[in-house]
Motif scaffolding. Structure first.
Motif, PDB file in Angstrom:
ATOM      1  N   SER A   1       0.835  -1.239  -0.171  1.00 24.57           N
ATOM      2  CA  SER A   1      -0.069  -0.083   0.027  1.00 24.57           C
ATOM      3  C   SER A   1       0.919   1.199   0.011  1.00 24.57           C
ATOM      4  CB  SER A   1      -1.019  -0.068   1.247  1.00 24.57           C
ATOM      5  OG  SER A   1      -0.185   0.198   2.333  1.00 24.57           O
ATOM      6  N   SER A   2       2.099   1.125   0.570  1.00 23.99           N
ATOM      7  CA  SER A   2       2.734   2.438   0.626  1.00 23.99           C
ATOM      8  C   SER A   2       3.514   2.768  -0.451  1.00 23.99           C
ATOM      9  CB  SER A   2       3.861   2.392   1.745  1.00 23.99           C
ATOM     10  OG  SER A   2       4.626   1.419   1.620  1.00 23.99           O
TER      11      SER A   2
ATOM     12  N   ASP B   1      -0.613   1.266  -4.069  1.00 18.96           N
ATOM     13  CA  ASP B   1      -2.112   1.901  -3.688  1.00 18.96           C
ATOM     14  C   ASP B   1      -2.671   1.040  -2.297  1.00 18.96           C
ATOM     15  OD1 ASP B   1      -2.865  -0.107  -5.088  1.00 18.96           O
ATOM     16  OD2 ASP B   1      -3.719   1.531  -6.531  1.00 18.96           O
ATOM     17  N   TYR B   2      -3.398   1.667  -1.752  1.00 20.08           N
ATOM     18  CA  TYR B   2      -4.057   0.901  -0.636  1.00 20.08           C
ATOM     19  C   TYR B   2      -4.952  -0.361  -1.177  1.00 20.08           C
ATOM     20  CZ  TYR B   2      -8.465   3.585  -0.811  1.00 20.08           C
ATOM     21  OH  TYR B   2      -9.258   4.103  -1.108  1.00 20.08           O
TER      22      TYR B   2
ATOM     23  N   ARG C   1      -0.665   7.052   2.130  1.00 15.44           N
ATOM     24  CA  ARG C   1       0.435   6.882   1.115  1.00 15.44           C
ATOM     25  C   ARG C   1       1.714   6.965   1.994  1.00 15.44           C
ATOM     26  NH1 ARG C   1       1.184   5.252  -3.132  1.00 15.44           N
ATOM     27  NH2 ARG C   1       2.461   6.875  -3.828  1.00 15.44           N
TER      28      ARG C   1
ATOM     29  N   ARG D   1       3.126   9.536   4.130  1.00 22.09           N
ATOM     30  CA  ARG D   1       3.762  10.724   3.965  1.00 22.09           C
ATOM     31  C   ARG D   1       4.641  11.118   4.855  1.00 22.09           C
ATOM     32  NH1 ARG D   1       1.410  12.321  -0.596  1.00 22.09           N
ATOM     33  NH2 ARG D   1      -0.767  11.901  -0.924  1.00 22.09           N
TER      34      ARG D   1
ATOM     35  N   THR E   1       8.599   7.448  -3.432  1.00 26.50           N
ATOM     36  CA  THR E   1       7.687   7.283  -2.564  1.00 26.50           C
ATOM     37  C   THR E   1       7.268   8.664  -1.900  1.00 26.50           C
ATOM     38  OG1 THR E   1       9.035   6.752  -0.636  1.00 26.50           O
ATOM     39  CG2 THR E   1       8.420   4.859  -1.837  1.00 26.50           C
ATOM     40  N   ALA E   2       6.231   8.685  -1.325  1.00 29.28           N
ATOM     41  CA  ALA E   2       5.835   9.761  -0.660  1.00 29.28           C
ATOM     42  C   ALA E   2       6.867  10.154   0.632  1.00 29.28           C
ATOM     43  CB  ALA E   2       4.527   9.694  -0.198  1.00 29.28           C
TER      44      ALA E   2
END
Length: 188
Positions: A42-43, A46-47, A88, A90, A158-159
């Motif tokens: 998910s990270s 996507d979830y 995400r 963050r 990644t975020a």
């Protein structure tokens, strides 16, 4: 590199490890960090993908175990809760909040199943609750590690990496501040 082969390899790595470690143990199934897989997916992606993969892994890891329904719910429900909290990913602190939620929800499931049974063993329930907390810490730690590794392998940003780049003390932003102040302001 396409993400599907990496997800498949990681899925089978978690599944085979679970199928080797979990059978014929009492505490180990509650310590095994199944949620790390869903949190990682998910990270990085996507979830939705993380939830579907986590559901599949939870069912297959608990399949043919003496308490398979209890175990599948113990794996999936805390995973889903922590995936929704993580989003995400963050900030680094959201990972630890997600791990805490994973631990608390896992403990709640253990308590609920222990209260439903006619035999209530407080020391056994206490060790399973402790296992749920170790599981939460281990899962979130593995998720951070796998997120870093997968982002490097796939070449994805990644975020969490983007938030690291946006720190005002980052060397690139410091160079922009001295060489091109307008671009620095625009970058912020």
């Amino acid at each position: 590199i396409d993400g599907l082969p990496i997800i498949t390899i990681l899925f089978f790595l978690f599944l085979f490890t679970a199928r080797i470690v979990i059978p014929n143990h009492t505490i180990l199934p509650y310590l095994f960090p199944i949620a790390a897989f869903g949190l990682t997916i998910s990270s990085v992606f996507d979830y939705e993908t993380g939830l579907i993969a986590s559901l599949s892994l939870s069912i297959l890891a608990a399949y043919n175990q003496p308490n398979s329904i209890d175990l599948a719910l113990y794996y999936f429900i805390p995973s889903a809760i922590s995936i929704f909290i993580l989003g995400r990913g963050r900030r680094i602190n959201i990972f630890f909040i997600s791990g805490l939620a994973l631990s608390i929800s896992g403990s709640a499931i253990v308590i609920s199943y222990r209260l439903l049974s006619s035999y209530l063993d407080l020391s056994g329930a206490g060790s399973l609750i402790g296992s749920a907390f170790v599981n939460g810490i281990g899962s979130i730690s593995l998720a951070l590690l796998f997120q870093f590794l997968l982002s490097q392998i796939l070449g994805k940003t990644t975020a969490l990496q983007l938030m690291d780049l946006s720190r005002p003390d980052h060397p690139l932003l410091q160079k922009l501040l001295t060489k091109a102040p307008g671009t620095y302001q625009h970058s912020l």
